[in-house]
Design a protein around this motif. Structure first.
Motif, mmCIF file in Angstrom:
data_model
loop_
_atom_site.group_PDB
_atom_site.id
_atom_site.type_symbol
_atom_site.label_atom_id
_atom_site.label_comp_id
_atom_site.label_asym_id
_atom_site.label_seq_id
_atom_site.Cartn_x
_atom_site.Cartn_y
_atom_site.Cartn_z
ATOM 1 N N MET A 189 0.548 -1.441 -0.183
ATOM 2 C CA MET A 189 0.311 -0.071 -0.345
ATOM 3 C C MET A 189 0.693 1.075 -0.057
ATOM 4 O O MET A 189 2.023 1.194 0.648
ATOM 5 C CB MET A 189 -1.085 0.205 1.391
ATOM 6 C CG MET A 189 -1.877 -0.703 1.331
ATOM 7 S SD MET A 189 -2.813 -1.488 2.214
ATOM 8 C CE MET A 189 -1.703 -0.986 3.773
ATOM 9 N N HIS A 190 -0.275 2.334 -0.526
ATOM 10 C CA HIS A 190 1.144 3.445 -0.480
ATOM 11 C C HIS A 190 1.827 3.567 -1.218
ATOM 12 O O HIS A 190 2.742 4.648 -1.219
ATOM 13 C CB HIS A 190 1.301 4.520 1.258
ATOM 14 C CG HIS A 190 0.174 4.339 1.871
ATOM 15 N ND1 HIS A 190 -0.186 5.295 2.830
ATOM 16 C CD2 HIS A 190 -0.720 4.117 1.295
ATOM 17 C CE1 HIS A 190 -0.881 5.388 3.501
ATOM 18 N NE2 HIS A 190 -2.112 4.202 2.891
ATOM 19 N N LEU B 2 7.114 4.140 -8.453
ATOM 20 C CA LEU B 2 7.062 2.701 -8.215
ATOM 21 C C LEU B 2 5.081 1.708 -8.741
ATOM 22 O O LEU B 2 4.898 1.919 -8.517
ATOM 23 C CB LEU B 2 7.362 2.108 -6.377
ATOM 24 C CG LEU B 2 8.345 2.584 -5.999
ATOM 25 C CD1 LEU B 2 8.218 2.421 -4.663
ATOM 26 C CD2 LEU B 2 9.618 2.187 -5.922
ATOM 27 N N THR B 3 5.737 0.507 -8.690
ATOM 28 C CA THR B 3 4.660 -0.831 -8.804
ATOM 29 C C THR B 3 5.476 -1.924 -8.330
ATOM 30 O O THR B 3 6.172 -1.784 -8.087
ATOM 31 C CB THR B 3 4.432 -0.936 -10.632
ATOM 32 O OG1 THR B 3 5.108 -0.931 -10.925
ATOM 33 C CG2 THR B 3 3.950 0.694 -10.981
ATOM 34 N N THR C 58 11.057 6.410 1.196
ATOM 35 C CA THR C 58 9.588 6.593 0.930
ATOM 36 C C THR C 58 9.679 5.241 1.764
ATOM 37 O O THR C 58 10.172 4.327 1.753
ATOM 38 C CB THR C 58 8.584 6.870 -0.217
ATOM 39 O OG1 THR C 58 7.809 6.915 -0.276
ATOM 40 C CG2 THR C 58 8.733 5.042 -1.019
ATOM 41 N N SER C 59 7.943 5.377 2.456
ATOM 42 C CA SER C 59 7.496 4.006 2.846
ATOM 43 C C SER C 59 6.301 3.510 2.510
ATOM 44 O O SER C 59 5.560 4.810 1.990
ATOM 45 C CB SER C 59 7.535 4.799 4.722
ATOM 46 O OG SER C 59 9.126 4.741 5.138
ATOM 47 N N SER D 224 -0.284 -0.064 8.694
ATOM 48 C CA SER D 224 0.242 0.145 10.683
ATOM 49 C C SER D 224 1.929 0.230 10.543
ATOM 50 O O SER D 224 2.776 -0.648 9.383
ATOM 51 C CB SER D 224 0.337 -1.325 11.163
ATOM 52 O OG SER D 224 1.028 -1.251 11.704
ATOM 53 N N ARG D 225 2.509 0.736 11.230
ATOM 54 C CA ARG D 225 4.176 1.271 11.291
ATOM 55 C C ARG D 225 4.507 -0.097 11.215
ATOM 56 O O ARG D 225 5.880 -0.424 11.321
ATOM 57 C CB ARG D 225 4.333 2.038 12.139
ATOM 58 C CG ARG D 225 3.688 3.586 12.241
ATOM 59 C CD ARG D 225 4.698 3.851 11.302
ATOM 60 N NE ARG D 225 5.693 4.160 10.766
ATOM 61 C CZ ARG D 225 6.717 5.613 11.398
ATOM 62 N NH1 ARG D 225 6.257 6.174 11.809
ATOM 63 N NH2 ARG D 225 7.850 5.381 11.649
#
Length: 352
Positions: free
Chosen positions: A174-175, A180-181, A214-215, A227-228
């Motif tokens: 997610m995100h 990015l893919t 990024t994350s 969730s972290r």
């Protein structure tokens, strides 16, 4: 050769690449990975209707009775996305390569899809190879680094994933930012099964040279909350272009550092500093265009970013003990320069 195989062979001879059709596939070959004997595995193929009318799939014909397919039976709207599922029964050991032909009003000739993989006598317990726990799912790592990228490059990295739980998951990332893919294989991850997530970076969509971080977040099911504890860090280093620039040692700048590995021992102190000398031993002005940190726990200051030939600058590095112990990856500093022989300089911090 049975009747189904004979029909498929005739269709395959008439098939043309998907790119030439109005039926456009995101990916028409899927590696389904490893599966156990008589443990069916499914590949998911994504498509879009790029025609100017509704699309109707009349039939999807697999090349043998060992595979089954699921596809939309109704009309598919203009520019709509849809998926086709292809499942192999895994009743034969060894590598497999299965295909199916798509018959539709989107093309005069059939379009074909392909899934590959391997069937093992028993799927090994890979849990020991996946040290990162994210609920029932385990990963081989929680960081992705795309290093030394030039503008226009497309790079891929693979995350290996393992289902350590008791239910089937549909893992996804997610995100994802625009550059990015990610593709998950297999789409459905059964208990005690392994899979992979292939992450592709398109450098043309990166905005700036240097470090971009990024994350992204691993989810067990589509729509899960972020969730972290499921965070995966992604970093990319885009190098500057030297097109049209002379690479001659007689005209270019040249960066030289007193050291690129810094050993820091806190000795009970909350912070500790060290200094690196940076010299320009070249023939034109050296420019340090970017100075960035891969992780937290560090502070840096550079007294000069533009060095004429023969000049020296000082880079002060301060490590913060409590913060640096929290980082999950190696503490590093990145510099981007106009030295064509060394456009990227990475300084590694070894803090104890």
């Amino acid at each position: 050769m049975n009747k189904k195989q004979a029909i498929f062979s005739l269709l395959l001879l008439a098939a043309v690449p998907v790119a030439a059709q109005k039926l456009v596939g995101v990916k028409t070959t899927v590696d389904a990975g490893k599966t156990g004997y008589q443990q069916p595995v499914t590949a998911v193929f994504e498509f879009r209707n790029k025609s100017l009318r509704k699309l109707k799939i009349s039939e999807v014909i697999p090349d043998c009775s060992c595979t089954t397919v699921e596809y939309p039976k109704g009309d598919i709207g203009i520019n709509d996305k849809f998926v086709i599922h292809m499942t192999y029964d895994a009743r034969q050991l060894g590598h497999f390569d299965k295909q199916a032909a798509i018959i539709s009003n989107g093309s005069k000739k059939p379009v074909y899809i392909r899934m590959t993989g391997v069937v093992l006598t028993d799927v090994q317990d890979f849990a020991g190879s996946y040290p990162v726990e994210m609920g029932d799912l385990r990963l081989d790592r929680a960081e992705l680094e795309f290093d030394d990228i030039n503008r226009g490059d497309v790079q891929q990295q693979v995350l290996y994933i393992y289902n350590n739980g008791s239910k089937v998951y549909h893992p996804n990332l997610m995100h994802l930012p625009p550059y990015l893919t990610a593709v998950v294989s297999p789409e459905r991850l059964s208990p005690n099964r392994s899979g992979k997530i292939t992450v592709t970076l398109n450098s043309a969509k990166l905005h700036d040279y240097g470090l971009t971080q990024t994350s992204v977040y691993l989810a067990g099911e589509p729509g899960d909350k972020v969730s972290r504890d499921h965070e995966i860090g992604v970093s990319a280093v885009l190098l500057p272009s030297f097109e049209g620039v002379s690479l001659s040692n007689q005209t270019a700048p040249h960066i030289q550092l007193s050291k690129e590995l810094v050993d820091i021992s806190f000795d009970g102190k909350a912070k500790k500093a060290d200094v690196i000398e940076i010299s320009n031993t070249g023939y034109s002005e050296l420019n340090i265009t970017s100075l960035q940190l891969f992780t937290g726990g560090l502070k840096v200051s550079l007294d000069k970013r533009n060095l004429k030939p023969g000049e020296t600058a000082k880079l002060k590095i301060t490590a913060l003990r409590d913060d640096i112990r929290k980082v999950r990856t190696r503490p590093r500093i990145l510099m981007i320069t106009n030295d064509p022989k060394k456009p990227k300089v990475t300084i590694t911090i070894n803090a104890k």
